[in-house]
Design a protein around this motif. Sequence first.
Motif, PDB file in Angstrom:
ATOM      1  N   PHE A  29       0.793  -1.315   0.111  1.00 16.96           N
ATOM      2  CA  PHE A  29       0.014   0.181   0.164  1.00 16.96           C
ATOM      3  C   PHE A  29       0.787   1.155   0.207  1.00 16.96           C
ATOM      4  O   PHE A  29       1.938   1.270   0.929  1.00 16.96           O
ATOM      5  CB  PHE A  29      -0.775   0.044   1.128  1.00 16.96           C
ATOM      6  CG  PHE A  29      -1.789   1.226   1.340  1.00 16.96           C
ATOM      7  CD1 PHE A  29      -2.931   1.328   0.578  1.00 16.96           C
ATOM      8  CD2 PHE A  29      -1.398   2.363   2.253  1.00 16.96           C
ATOM      9  CE1 PHE A  29      -3.966   2.411   0.586  1.00 16.96           C
ATOM     10  CE2 PHE A  29      -2.128   3.421   2.405  1.00 16.96           C
ATOM     11  CZ  PHE A  29      -3.363   3.376   1.464  1.00 16.96           C
ATOM     12  N   PRO A  30       0.425   2.243  -0.814  1.00 14.56           N
ATOM     13  CA  PRO A  30      -0.551   2.409  -1.880  1.00 14.56           C
ATOM     14  C   PRO A  30      -0.185   1.643  -3.158  1.00 14.56           C
ATOM     15  O   PRO A  30       1.070   1.791  -3.345  1.00 14.56           O
ATOM     16  CB  PRO A  30      -0.922   3.714  -1.794  1.00 14.56           C
ATOM     17  CG  PRO A  30       0.250   4.523  -1.630  1.00 14.56           C
ATOM     18  CD  PRO A  30       1.085   3.473  -0.730  1.00 14.56           C
ATOM     19  N   ILE A 251      -6.034  -3.764   0.163  1.00 13.39           N
ATOM     20  CA  ILE A 251      -6.196  -2.461  -0.384  1.00 13.39           C
ATOM     21  C   ILE A 251      -7.500  -2.309  -0.963  1.00 13.39           C
ATOM     22  O   ILE A 251      -8.017  -3.148  -1.650  1.00 13.39           O
ATOM     23  CB  ILE A 251      -5.075  -2.064  -1.403  1.00 13.39           C
ATOM     24  CG1 ILE A 251      -3.713  -2.111  -0.851  1.00 13.39           C
ATOM     25  CG2 ILE A 251      -5.502  -0.756  -2.313  1.00 13.39           C
ATOM     26  CD1 ILE A 251      -2.769  -2.207  -1.658  1.00 13.39           C
ATOM     27  N   VAL A 253      -9.898  -0.032  -3.371  1.00 10.49           N
ATOM     28  CA  VAL A 253      -9.889   1.284  -4.051  1.00 10.49           C
ATOM     29  C   VAL A 253     -11.186   1.574  -4.058  1.00 10.49           C
ATOM     30  O   VAL A 253     -12.328   0.899  -4.156  1.00 10.49           O
ATOM     31  CB  VAL A 253      -9.541   0.626  -5.679  1.00 10.49           C
ATOM     32  CG1 VAL A 253      -9.779   2.029  -6.522  1.00 10.49           C
ATOM     33  CG2 VAL A 253      -7.997   0.424  -5.763  1.00 10.49           C
ATOM     34  N   TYR A 254     -11.464   2.856  -3.953  1.00 11.44           N
ATOM     35  CA  TYR A 254     -12.893   3.401  -3.490  1.00 11.44           C
ATOM     36  C   TYR A 254     -13.180   4.705  -4.202  1.00 11.44           C
ATOM     37  O   TYR A 254     -12.278   5.345  -4.877  1.00 11.44           O
ATOM     38  CB  TYR A 254     -13.241   3.618  -2.185  1.00 11.44           C
ATOM     39  CG  TYR A 254     -12.445   4.636  -1.340  1.00 11.44           C
ATOM     40  CD1 TYR A 254     -13.030   5.889  -1.093  1.00 11.44           C
ATOM     41  CD2 TYR A 254     -11.057   4.480  -0.948  1.00 11.44           C
ATOM     42  CE1 TYR A 254     -12.320   6.860  -0.404  1.00 11.44           C
ATOM     43  CE2 TYR A 254     -10.480   5.414  -0.311  1.00 11.44           C
ATOM     44  CZ  TYR A 254     -11.003   6.418  -0.099  1.00 11.44           C
ATOM     45  OH  TYR A 254     -10.201   7.576   1.150  1.00 11.44           O
ATOM     46  N   SER A 272      -9.698   6.789  -5.090  1.00 12.57           N
ATOM     47  CA  SER A 272      -8.793   7.192  -4.205  1.00 12.57           C
ATOM     48  C   SER A 272      -8.424   5.385  -3.487  1.00 12.57           C
ATOM     49  O   SER A 272      -9.111   4.342  -3.865  1.00 12.57           O
ATOM     50  CB  SER A 272      -8.986   7.661  -2.901  1.00 12.57           C
ATOM     51  OG  SER A 272      -8.024   7.854  -2.148  1.00 12.57           O
ATOM     52  N   GLN A 273      -7.712   5.272  -2.565  1.00 12.35           N
ATOM     53  CA  GLN A 273      -7.412   3.957  -1.712  1.00 12.35           C
ATOM     54  C   GLN A 273      -7.342   4.025  -0.339  1.00 12.35           C
ATOM     55  O   GLN A 273      -6.973   5.132   0.167  1.00 12.35           O
ATOM     56  CB  GLN A 273      -6.018   3.362  -2.256  1.00 12.35           C
ATOM     57  CG  GLN A 273      -5.858   3.457  -3.806  1.00 12.35           C
ATOM     58  CD  GLN A 273      -4.184   3.169  -4.119  1.00 12.35           C
ATOM     59  OE1 GLN A 273      -3.856   2.104  -3.382  1.00 12.35           O
ATOM     60  NE2 GLN A 273      -3.751   3.691  -5.202  1.00 12.35           N
ATOM     61  N   ARG A 288      -5.719   5.980   4.632  1.00 12.77           N
ATOM     62  CA  ARG A 288      -5.942   6.304   3.263  1.00 12.77           C
ATOM     63  C   ARG A 288      -5.168   7.412   2.850  1.00 12.77           C
ATOM     64  O   ARG A 288      -4.473   8.109   3.428  1.00 12.77           O
ATOM     65  CB  ARG A 288      -7.596   6.480   3.551  1.00 12.77           C
ATOM     66  CG  ARG A 288      -7.696   8.103   4.024  1.00 12.77           C
ATOM     67  CD  ARG A 288      -9.124   8.412   4.201  1.00 12.77           C
ATOM     68  NE  ARG A 288      -9.908   7.585   5.240  1.00 12.77           N
ATOM     69  CZ  ARG A 288     -11.257   7.858   5.201  1.00 12.77           C
ATOM     70  NH1 ARG A 288     -12.088   8.281   4.586  1.00 12.77           N
ATOM     71  NH2 ARG A 288     -11.955   7.194   6.625  1.00 12.77           N
ATOM     72  N   SER A 293      -5.931   8.894  -6.240  1.00 14.82           N
ATOM     73  CA  SER A 293      -4.994   8.224  -7.196  1.00 14.82           C
ATOM     74  C   SER A 293      -5.394   8.637  -8.512  1.00 14.82           C
ATOM     75  O   SER A 293      -4.408   8.696  -9.516  1.00 14.82           O
ATOM     76  CB  SER A 293      -5.442   6.647  -7.034  1.00 14.82           C
ATOM     77  OG  SER A 293      -5.043   6.122  -5.835  1.00 14.82           O
TER      78      SER A 293
END
Length: 342
Positions: A29-30, A251, A253-254, A272-273, A288, A293
């Motif tokens: 991460f990330p 992780i 991803v959102y 983002s992550q 976070r 990203s």
Amino acid sequence: MPSTAYSSTPPTITPASREGDANYKAPIFPLGPFTKYSGNPLLVPNPVNEFESAYIYNAAAIVLDDTVFLLYRAQNAAKVSTIGLAWSSDGYEFTRLDRPILEPSEPWEMGGGVEDPRIVRIDGVFYMTYTAWDLKVPKLCLATSTDLVHWEKRGGPLFPDFIDVDDALDGRIKVRFGHSKSGAIFPEKTADGKFMMIFGEAILCVAESKDLINWKAWPFDEYFARGVHEWENRLLEPGPTPIKTRDGRWILVYNVATKGASGFHFNQYSISQMLIDLENLRDGPLARLDRPSVVVSAKNEHLGQVNEVVFCEGMVQFKGKWFIYYGQGDSELGVATAEVQP
């Protein structure tokens, strides 16, 4: 140029098909940094095919037998959504199946259709979460398959009695009944034998299951995460299936939207992550990113069916790169890539 090839016969997938890249390396991460592909968009609408004649976006992704498969949201001129299938040997040039693999058939799907798939494969079975849209209340549903083409819808909406709260763009706090979307299932059980799902469209919520078919949502006030940065102060939605890190964490991803922040437009979406401990979801995210990203930059992301949108539901590792497949302006499909960490 966007991919335009079609076929009536998809590749053969069975429970024995190998999942994942042949040289897969677990991440740290990330992930990133991500660079948008200069050839975007990858997929655009085709007026010859009625089911995808208006818009194509928001695709789930999975690697099987050295091929990337996308399950993408397609809309016709009436804006009824179905799920299409495409495949690629390089991650960029795709062949599309000439018909949908999932179409509206149930009362809670009529009017708006079936949309926004996420996919996970466990013990040779594909589990697709998708949103049913009857033009009134979106409802999270589930379908299963062993070949990506023939799908069985597993009952009705997963959380028909769920109650959540939406901090609307106009500043009002709205209580929503039966509203559910966007389910990302972890591919491994917890130590106590439960499968877990992150879902939601305003705040990230949690559900659990013993069998991957019957799910119980935690109460909304036991949510997993909400926005902490200005650029995610409107809503959070989970993206693809969480990815396990080298040290056994995950992780996610959102997707996020903002009511307005420095450098971001009103209601602008970003990707983002966050880092997650699957065994301690009640504690919330471990970390976070401070900045997204992937952010809106291309013309078809600034202007589309919905303006100022990049939105991800599919990510795979393939041939030494991470591929994030994302909707551009809710109209077309693009990709951004990052090198796999050594």
